[in-house]
Scaffold this active site. Structure first.
Site, PDB file in Angstrom:
ATOM      1  N   ASP A  73      16.254  10.907 -91.271  1.00 30.98           N
ATOM      2  CA  ASP A  73      16.110   9.448 -91.211  1.00 30.98           C
ATOM      3  C   ASP A  73      15.065   9.075 -90.166  1.00 30.98           C
ATOM      4  O   ASP A  73      14.661   9.901 -89.350  1.00 30.98           O
ATOM      5  CB  ASP A  73      17.446   8.738 -90.968  1.00 30.98           C
ATOM      6  CG  ASP A  73      18.212   9.372 -89.841  1.00 30.98           C
ATOM      7  OD1 ASP A  73      17.565   9.787 -88.862  1.00 30.98           O
ATOM      8  OD2 ASP A  73      19.454   9.458 -89.929  1.00 30.98           O
ATOM      9  N   ASP A  75      13.923   6.358 -87.247  1.00 32.05           N
ATOM     10  CA  ASP A  75      14.210   5.227 -86.360  1.00 32.05           C
ATOM     11  C   ASP A  75      12.887   4.679 -85.872  1.00 32.05           C
ATOM     12  O   ASP A  75      11.923   5.419 -85.662  1.00 32.05           O
ATOM     13  CB  ASP A  75      15.062   5.686 -85.177  1.00 32.05           C
ATOM     14  CG  ASP A  75      16.429   6.171 -85.636  1.00 32.05           C
ATOM     15  OD1 ASP A  75      16.924   5.646 -86.655  1.00 32.05           O
ATOM     16  OD2 ASP A  75      16.977   7.085 -85.003  1.00 32.05           O
ATOM     17  N   ASP A 149      17.682  10.219 -74.239  1.00 28.96           N
ATOM     18  CA  ASP A 149      18.435  11.323 -73.648  1.00 28.96           C
ATOM     19  C   ASP A 149      17.592  12.529 -73.233  1.00 28.96           C
ATOM     20  O   ASP A 149      17.594  12.921 -72.077  1.00 28.96           O
ATOM     21  CB  ASP A 149      19.625  11.725 -74.543  1.00 28.96           C
ATOM     22  CG  ASP A 149      19.281  11.860 -76.012  1.00 28.96           C
ATOM     23  OD1 ASP A 149      18.080  11.783 -76.358  1.00 28.96           O
ATOM     24  OD2 ASP A 149      20.208  12.045 -76.826  1.00 28.96           O
TER      25      ASP A 149
HETATM   26  P1  ATP Z   1      19.493  13.429 -85.549  1.00 33.06           P
HETATM   27  O1  ATP Z   1      18.410  14.205 -86.187  1.00 33.06           O
HETATM   28  O2  ATP Z   1      20.726  14.222 -85.413  1.00 33.06           O
HETATM   29  O3  ATP Z   1      19.712  12.052 -86.099  1.00 33.06           O
HETATM   30  P2  ATP Z   1      18.447  11.972 -83.331  1.00 33.06           P
HETATM   31  O4  ATP Z   1      17.723  12.436 -82.101  1.00 33.06           O
HETATM   32  O5  ATP Z   1      17.702  11.087 -84.270  1.00 33.06           O
HETATM   33  O6  ATP Z   1      18.996  13.245 -84.042  1.00 33.06           O
HETATM   34  P3  ATP Z   1      20.302   9.819 -83.112  1.00 33.06           P
HETATM   35  O7  ATP Z   1      21.734   9.855 -82.721  1.00 33.06           O
HETATM   36  O8  ATP Z   1      19.929   9.380 -84.460  1.00 33.06           O
HETATM   37  O9  ATP Z   1      19.751  11.271 -82.824  1.00 33.06           O
HETATM   38  O10 ATP Z   1      19.561   8.932 -82.005  1.00 33.06           O
HETATM   39  C1  ATP Z   1      18.233   8.491 -82.138  1.00 33.06           C
HETATM   40  C2  ATP Z   1      17.536   8.493 -80.776  1.00 33.06           C
HETATM   41  O11 ATP Z   1      18.188   7.558 -79.898  1.00 33.06           O
HETATM   42  C3  ATP Z   1      17.570   9.816 -80.040  1.00 33.06           C
HETATM   43  O12 ATP Z   1      16.512  10.658 -80.437  1.00 33.06           O
HETATM   44  C4  ATP Z   1      17.453   9.382 -78.598  1.00 33.06           C
HETATM   45  O13 ATP Z   1      16.115   9.082 -78.273  1.00 33.06           O
HETATM   46  C5  ATP Z   1      18.240   8.088 -78.572  1.00 33.06           C
HETATM   47  N1  ATP Z   1      19.666   8.300 -78.237  1.00 33.06           N
HETATM   48  C6  ATP Z   1      20.690   8.464 -79.090  1.00 33.06           C
HETATM   49  N2  ATP Z   1      21.854   8.618 -78.439  1.00 33.06           N
HETATM   50  C7  ATP Z   1      21.565   8.548 -77.136  1.00 33.06           C
HETATM   51  C8  ATP Z   1      22.343   8.610 -75.949  1.00 33.06           C
HETATM   52  N3  ATP Z   1      23.649   8.820 -75.984  1.00 33.06           N
HETATM   53  N4  ATP Z   1      21.697   8.479 -74.759  1.00 33.06           N
HETATM   54  C9  ATP Z   1      20.358   8.263 -74.717  1.00 33.06           C
HETATM   55  N5  ATP Z   1      19.585   8.211 -75.790  1.00 33.06           N
HETATM   56  C10 ATP Z   1      20.159   8.330 -76.992  1.00 33.06           C
HETATM   57 MG    MG Z   2      18.507  10.076 -85.995  1.00 31.96          MG
END
Ligand code: ATP
Ligand code: MG
Length: 453
Positions: A73, A75, A149
């Site tokens: 996905d 963002d 994060d």
């Molecule tokens: P995935 O591929 O599993 O979706 P992702 O990195 O996109 O991994 P998401 O949970 O979709 O993870 O979160 C999107 C973004 O938001 C992360 O890449 C990070 O930059 C930020 N983020 C998400 N959760 C947190 C958190 N608990 N603390 C700080 N930043 C966060």
């Molecule tokens: Mg994500």
């Protein structure tokens, strides 16, 4: 400037305070394949940019693109406020209380658009352990990067210019396969302990090494997870289990000392050789399914993780004189109750789990109409897959699984023949020598769990 650039690329230690200006990488330097970016994501960024706003892909999508993986996905981060974003799209909804975000929909496709967040203010409300409860201030892009994060999750990609902005040495960490939290690890884990689980998930999924200073506080800070609302822990656990690397994640959780207290009963399960084998097989098969793009049911997953706990209690209730079917429902109640507090298992998932468990003794009744009734069960497939795992783990005889495989495949005559073979004294779960008087009437309808609730 050039020195600084080289230092960043090589990932050597930076002094604090140089995170306000990003390193900009061109297409040639970062090597992202633009074909991997979804057309809808580009629609969103270009619409925002045409309206005069900044807009970038951010987070996991950029990380995956840099690794050459097609993101699941996308963002998007922007300096437009949620209201400004909403106005630009026909189907856009502002959601979220803790953080407001905008969901932009194109058909089935959903994109999350977030406004750059400001520096975490000291005045933000926290719980007594230092966990930030609410902090919804908007800010500059570099402040947004600082609040993310991990360094590899804090990069921005502009599809229009094909440039990547890197504020925290994320590119170098991608190249060294290192997972590094941004800022002071203890403080970042304290303000949001869910990051403890995220670090484990990404390390296992990406096969990255956790940087020493990020890793050190993990085991010490693990108990902080207990103060996080159960629903958030559950979401993160689900992501972990459905990542296609569940087995690796659980191994990593154990290695980091994080599994204690997370799935309280899992502690016990993983310490029993039979339970461990069963969980391993279940997770390996889940990982295979995810990798093949097949759907995975959370109910099946949690039913597997907790089965040996159910078995243990099932045996105990029977030993105390309960009949097999009610004993199984009592065991299921106990296990579900304990887990609900911790994990906020949603009702639908809990009822799937119960269905899968309740079907198990029915597979062992291979007489009369019982097997035909079971064939009509809505969750036959899940129950049968579960049965095969029980066989494969050595809990029950392989013969039962083979018989059911044949029975499901067979035509009418074939089924009669299989039934006529009289598959021996069908064993009745853990207590084989139970009197069967009362259990019979119950066994005719054992999937009606309401009775013991
Ligand atoms: P995935 O591929 O599993 O979706 P992702 O990195 O996109 O991994 P998401 O949970 O979709 O993870 O979160 C999107 C973004 O938001 C992360 O890449 C990070 O930059 C930020 N983020 C998400 N959760 C947190 C958190 N608990 N603390 C700080 N930043 C966060
Ligand atoms: Mg994500």
């Amino acid at each position: 400037m050039i020195k600084k650039f080289i230092r960043r690329i090589l990932g050597t230690k930076k002094t604090a305070g140089d995170h306000t200006q990003p390193v900009t990488l061109t297409a040639k330097q970062h090597g992202i394949n633009p074909q991997l970016v979804s057309a809808n994501a580009i629609r969103v960024t270009s619409t925002l940019q045409q309206a005069g706003f900044k807009a970038f892909l951010v987070g996991g999508a950029v990380r995956d693109l840099l690794l050459g993986i097609k993101p699941k996905d996308f963002d998007i981060a922007t300096n437009a406020t949620p209201e400004q974003v909403k106005r630009l799209f026909r189907r856009a909804f502002i959601i979220g209380k803790r953080f407001q975000i905008v969901h932009v929909m194109f058909g089935q496709d959903l994109l999350e658009v977030t406004t750059f967040r400001g520096a975490s203010s000291d005045g933000a409300p926290k719980d007594e352990h230092g966990r930030v409860l609410r902090d919804n201030t908007f800010g500059e892009q570099h402040e947004d990067a600082l609040r993310r994060d991990f360094t590899i999750n804090a990069m921005y990609y502009d599809p229009a210019t094909q440039t990547v902005l890197d504020y925290h040495g994320g590119i170098a960490d991608i190249r060294n396969k290192t997972l590094r939290i941004i800022g002071v690890p203890e403080a970042r884990f304290r303000e949001d302990p869910v990051r403890l689980l995220r670090v484990v998930r990404f390390a296992a999924k990406l096969n990255f090494t956790i940087a020493q200073d990020t890793r050190e506080p993990i085991a010490i800070m693990a108990p902080l997870i207990n103060n996080v609302p159960a629903a958030r822990v559950f979401d993160e656990m689900l992501k972990l289990l459905m990542s296609g690397h569940a087995l690796a994640c659980l191994q990593q959780l154990r290695k980091e000392g994080l599994h204690h207290g997370l799935l309280p009963l899992l502690d016990v399960v993983l310490e029993q050789p039979m339970g461990e084998k069963f969980v391993r097989l279940a997770l390996a098969s889940t990982d295979d399914r995810v990798k093949q793009g097949k759907p995975v049911s959370p109910g099946f997953l949690f039913a597997s993780l907790l089965w040996h706990q159910v078995l243990e209690k099932w045996t105990a209730y029977q030993a105390a004189g309960e009949y097999p079917i009610p004993a199984l429902h009592l065991a299921a109640d106990d296990v579900l109750n304990t887990q609900t507090d911790k994990l906020a298992l949603q009702r639908k998932i809990a009822s799937d789990m119960r269905d899968i468990w309740a079907m198990q003794p029915r597979f062992e009744r291979r007489i009369g109409k019982s097997p035909y009734k079971l064939l009509e069960h809505l969750r036959l497939r899940a129950g049968y897959d579960f049965l095969l795992l029980r066989c494969a783990s050595g809990e029950i005889d392989n013969e039962i699984g083979e018989w059911w495989t044949a029975f499901i495949d067979a035509d009418g005559a074939g089924r009669e023949e299989l039934l006529a073979k009289k598959p021996g004294a069908a064993n009745e779960g853990p207590a084989k020598k139970r009197p069967r008087r009362r259990s019979r009437s119950r066994a005719a309808n054992p999937a009606a769990p309401g009775k013991t609730e």
